[in-house]
Design an enzyme around this catalytic site. Structure first.
Site, short mmCIF file in Angstrom:
data_model
loop_
_atom_site.label_atom_id
_atom_site.label_comp_id
_atom_site.label_asym_id
_atom_site.label_seq_id
_atom_site.Cartn_x
_atom_site.Cartn_y
_atom_site.Cartn_z
N LYS A 164 0.86 -1.19 0.00
CA LYS A 164 0.00 0.00 0.00
C LYS A 164 0.89 1.24 0.00
CE LYS A 164 -3.36 2.44 2.94
NZ LYS A 164 -4.11 2.40 4.21
N ASP B 190 -2.60 10.20 4.07
CA ASP B 190 -4.03 9.85 4.12
C ASP B 190 -4.77 10.82 5.02
OD1 ASP B 190 -6.50 8.66 4.07
OD2 ASP B 190 -5.95 7.02 5.42
N LYS C 7 -10.19 12.30 8.71
CA LYS C 7 -9.72 11.85 10.03
C LYS C 7 -9.78 13.06 10.97
CE LYS C 7 -6.55 8.40 8.11
NZ LYS C 7 -7.17 7.19 8.65
N ASP D 181 1.31 5.80 5.93
CA ASP D 181 0.35 4.95 5.22
C ASP D 181 0.95 4.36 3.95
OD1 ASP D 181 -2.09 3.81 5.68
OD2 ASP D 181 -3.25 5.28 4.56
N ASP E 36 -12.28 7.00 3.72
CA ASP E 36 -11.11 6.72 4.56
C ASP E 36 -10.73 5.24 4.53
OD1 ASP E 36 -8.99 7.35 6.21
OD2 ASP E 36 -10.15 7.18 8.06
N GLU F 116 -9.50 3.87 1.85
CA GLU F 116 -8.97 4.07 0.50
C GLU F 116 -7.87 3.09 0.12
OE1 GLU F 116 -5.70 4.98 2.70
OE2 GLU F 116 -7.74 5.59 3.17
N ARG G 148 -7.52 -0.10 0.47
CA ARG G 148 -7.99 -1.31 -0.20
C ARG G 148 -8.40 -1.03 -1.64
NH1 ARG G 148 -12.52 -2.18 4.25
NH2 ARG G 148 -10.81 -1.24 5.42
#
Length: 543
Positions: A312, A317, A324, A337, A397, A399, A401
């Protein structure tokens, strides 16, 4: 050990140099370019009493610390050291309540030995310690060397009788890795960076010759990879943009061009491949997004196994429109992330150095930022992955995946037999396993065994969690093929089930949720978690 032969000059130059990053686009921040000093390792057989240097460190178990009725050590090595120190080692360890438990250590400056200081480091209750214990021993020694500003250190074990030759080699390698990683401090963004003082380490009593030299060379490669991953993850998002990550990949391929090639796809090329899931995440970002593909092929011989590592690569993020927010949102550390991508690139670098035979490895990441703008993905939008499946986005959020979906589809088209993906995917996995253990999900018993065994050797903690298929009912959409998130309960499982939808049935696949162990929130630094296991796993497929 002949240190001049330990690494090629190209690998030596790359091992401890701070990785190159693009110039900052925000805040005028430019990282210091630091040439990190190399620690020279040697394996020797020498009397501990006679060894001359700054710190002699001895790893001891609780059993090693047993005393006779006169409060004297029963362990022969500790007896000898204590005798030359006039009984002060026994007395001081008693006064400090040192019993050899894991995490305990004492360092004393006492006359009577060739070394300036003597240290005891606890290994716990087991007579045959784990990789984790030996690596922790190395990190403790590194901390002691920093505190004492030592330049030369020796490390030995109080008991080696129960260790096989292979166990001795593994212990030496783990200790060396711990010392190098423990010595490292990421001070690229400090005005006055400190230079480590430790220059040489001798490993005593675990053997000599080409086999231990080979193990120490391997530990240098792994340590280099851990540091590389740490630097990538530690770099702030205004420095490590998706473009900077792509440049990093190209630099790796250029450095090891005999075995590595790089393919970097821009947004337009990703559109041609119909990567709507990835591009939906990327849509709000100003910094350009890139799909990164490194390929390792041995320079000679046939390829028997094809593997893929997928990471990933969200370099920041924000959460998107599901932003968030709040004290527990962790938004301030969301530069991490892209930790999965960092591990994947670090593993590619390690393969360039080790050059294993008989295995082809593809290293893949979709690199972008998850931001907010008028062009961004909204809750309720439906996006289309490159295999045609439609996804209703009920949470922007979730995202990672979405970006992984198109990456997994791409990986399957490469004809690989096995895929391992690594992602800081869910807070639910941290809730389940805490900050030190990564979660493993796979329908393949064989692949689970392979990766868990590699983690055991590497000294990283993984725990397999179930792929509870009944939970997929919670991921169904009324108007599309699926939604991208389910209920809070079982969130790490439903995330893994989502990823499974984008992997061909004939391909063995395993997902590692590394959200917990990749970042030390107390110290606010990256850990480098994941690369040691991935390198070990790939090498098990080499012939």
């Amino acid at each position: 050990m002949d240190t001049s032969r330990s690494l090629t000059m190209a690998a030596l130059r790359s091992s401890y140099m701070a990785h190159s990053v693009a110039l900052a686009t925000l805040g005028l921040t430019k990282p210091n370019q630091i040439q990190r000093p190399k620690i020279l390792f040697a394996a020797r057989e020498v009397d501990l009493v006679e060894w001359k240097g700054d710190i002699l460190a001895v790893g001891v178990t609780e059993k090693d610390m047993a005393r006779d009725p006169n409060s004297k050590f029963q362990n022969l090595i500790l007896q000898k050291l204590d005798s030359n120190l006039g009984g002060m080692l026994s007395k001081a360890s008693s006064e400090e309540d040192f019993s050899g438990k894991s995490g305990q250590s004492i360092v004393l400056r006492l006359p009577g030995l060739g070394s300036k200081r003597i240290g005891l480091v606890g290994l716990g209750s087991s007579s045959v310690s784990s990789t984790i214990a030996y690596r922790s021993l190395g990190e403790t020694i590194a901390a002691a060397a920093k505190s004492a500003q030592a330049s030369s250190v020796a490390v030995a074990l109080a008991s080696v009788e129960g260790l096989s030759v292979e166990s001795k080699l593994s212990a030496a390698s783990a200790m060396a890795t711990g010392i190098v990683v423990g010595t490292f401090e990421d001070n690229r963004f400090k005005l006055e960076p400190k230079t480590p003082t430790l220059k040489s380490v001798e490993i005593l009593g675990l053997g000599t010759g080409p086999e231990i030299e080979k193990k120490l060379k391997y530990s240098e490669v792994v340590s280099s990879g851990v540091i590389f991953v740490k630097e990538l993850v530690n770099a702030p998002a205004n420095v490590l943009t998706p473009g900077a990550l792509a440049e990093e990949a190209k630099n790796i391929a250029s450095l090891y061009s005999d075995v590595l090639t790089a393919t970097i796809l821009d947004v337009e090329q990703c559109k041609e491949l119909k990567m709507g899931s990835f591009l939906g995440v990327a849509a709000a970002a100003t910094n350009p997004s890139y799909f990164i593909h490194l390929c390792y092929k041995p320079s000679s011989g046939s390829v028997k196994t094809k593997l893929a590592l997928v990471g990933k690569g969200i370099t920041f993020d924000s959460g998107g429109y599901n932003i968030k927010a709040g004290a527990n949102s962790r938004i301030e550390i969301m530069k991490n992330d892209m930790s999965g991508a960092a591990v994947v690139l670090g593993a590619a670098k390690a393969m360039g150095q080790i050059k294993p035979a008989g295995v082809e490895v593809h290293f893949l990441t979709a690199a972008c930022e998850n931001m907010i703008s008028g062009t961004g993905m909204r809750p309720g939008d439906i996006i289309t992955a490159s295999n045609g499946k439609r996804i209703e986005v009920n949470n922007t959020d979730a995202e990672g995946r979405l970006a992984l979906a198109d990456t997994l589809i791409y990986a399957c088209k490469l004809g690989v037999e096995k895929i391992v993906d690594l992602a800081t995917l869910t807070g639910a996995c941290i809730t389940a396993l805490g900050p030190s253990v990564a979660g493993v999900f796979t329908p393949s018993e064989k692949l689970a065994r392979e990766v868990l065994e590699a983690a055991e050797v590497a000294g990283e903690k993984l725990w397999r969690l179930p792929m509870e298929e009944s939970y997929w009912e919670n991921m169904k959409s009324g108007i599309a093929d699926m939604v991208n998130t389910g209920p809070r309960d079982g969130g790490a499982i439903t995330a893994a089930l989502f990823l499974k939808q984008f992997v061909d049935e004939e391909v063995e696949w395993l997902h590692i949720d590394i959200a917990g162990p990749v970042f030390d929130e107390k110290k606010q630094v990256a850990t480098g978690f994941g690369i040691s296991t991935m390198v070990e796993w790939v090498l098990k497929h080499s012939s």
